[in-house]
Design a protein around this motif. Structure first.
Motif, short mmCIF file in Angstrom:
data_model
loop_
_atom_site.label_atom_id
_atom_site.label_comp_id
_atom_site.label_asym_id
_atom_site.label_seq_id
_atom_site.Cartn_x
_atom_site.Cartn_y
_atom_site.Cartn_z
N LYS A 135 0.83 -1.21 0.07
CA LYS A 135 -0.01 0.04 0.19
C LYS A 135 0.81 1.37 0.02
N THR A 136 1.98 1.24 0.87
CA THR A 136 2.95 2.49 0.65
C THR A 136 3.54 2.59 -0.75
N LYS A 137 3.91 1.25 -1.25
CA LYS A 137 4.31 1.60 -2.65
C LYS A 137 3.38 2.10 -3.70
N LEU A 138 2.23 1.48 -3.63
CA LEU A 138 1.07 2.07 -4.45
C LEU A 138 0.95 3.63 -4.30
N ASN A 139 0.85 3.94 -2.97
CA ASN A 139 0.73 5.25 -2.56
C ASN A 139 1.65 6.34 -3.17
N LYS A 140 2.92 5.87 -2.99
CA LYS A 140 4.24 6.50 -3.70
C LYS A 140 4.04 6.60 -5.24
N PHE A 141 3.47 5.58 -5.75
CA PHE A 141 3.33 5.44 -7.17
C PHE A 141 2.40 6.51 -7.80
N ARG A 142 1.26 6.45 -7.02
CA ARG A 142 0.34 7.50 -7.35
C ARG A 142 0.70 9.11 -7.29
N SER A 143 1.41 9.12 -6.01
CA SER A 143 1.83 10.36 -5.69
C SER A 143 3.00 11.07 -6.92
N ASP A 144 3.76 9.90 -7.32
CA ASP A 144 4.85 10.33 -8.43
C ASP A 144 4.19 10.69 -9.66
N MET A 145 2.97 9.76 -9.96
CA MET A 145 2.25 10.18 -11.12
C MET A 145 1.75 11.36 -11.07
N LYS A 146 1.24 11.89 -10.29
CA LYS A 146 0.68 13.14 -9.91
C LYS A 146 1.68 14.30 -10.44
N LYS A 147 2.71 14.04 -9.88
CA LYS A 147 3.96 15.09 -9.99
C LYS A 147 4.10 15.17 -11.40
N LYS A 148 4.00 14.22 -12.13
CA LYS A 148 4.48 14.10 -13.80
C LYS A 148 3.46 14.71 -14.59
N PHE A 149 2.23 14.88 -14.05
CA PHE A 149 1.23 15.70 -14.86
C PHE A 149 1.03 17.12 -14.43
#
Length: 149
Positions: A135-149
């Motif tokens: 879940k922590t990895k998934l939250n980081k993935f989502r956070s990183d994804m948002k930063k790219k857009f």
């Protein structure tokens, strides 16, 4: 093994590779099997029983043409099954409709045509409900994804 990946033909390797790559990225253990629901049904049923015994929690199943594989798997297990329609004919629309139109009480979650990446993402989301590290990895993935857009 947390995820089992089934697909009906070796020719589906390229499509299903996107799911495998994402599971590896997240460190989710998996095994993959090439088994036809029509050509080796007994072997398929035995393999489903084996993955259940190994502790599998989610199944991803890719299929084209008649696309029976995800539904047949769902009829033999209580594990969540995520279907990936594979573009083998008619732009994959035939497979999409076959997988999404399951009879009442035997559901198959279905992603877009050739979109095994989203199937793996959904499997990861399901697993993350019980696995805090994932879940922590998934939250980081989502956070990183948002930063790219």
């Amino acid at each position: 093994m947390k995820v089992a990946i089934f697909y009906g033909s070796k020719s589906d390797d390229q499509v299903m590779a996107k799911a495998i790559d994402l599971l590896k990225e997240f460190g989710v253990s998996y095994e993959s099997y090439v088994l036809s629901a029509h050509r080796v049904p007994e072997k398929l049923v035995n393999t489903i029983k084996q993955v259940e015994k190994k502790g599998c929690e989610v199944i991803i199943a890719g299929a084209g043409l008649s696309a029976a594989l995800p539904g047949v798997i769902a009829s033999h297990t209580l594990l969540p099954v995520i279907g990936v329609p594979v573009n083998a004919a008619l732009g994959g629309l035939d497979a999409l409709l076959s997988i999404v139109q399951m009879p009442k009480a035997i559901p198959v979650a279905t992603v877009g045509i050739n979109n095994s990446y989203n199937a793996a993402m959904l499997a990861i989301q399901i697993l993350a409900n019980k696995d805090s590290k994932l879940k922590t990895k998934l939250n980081k993935f989502r956070s990183d994804m948002k930063k790219k857009f």
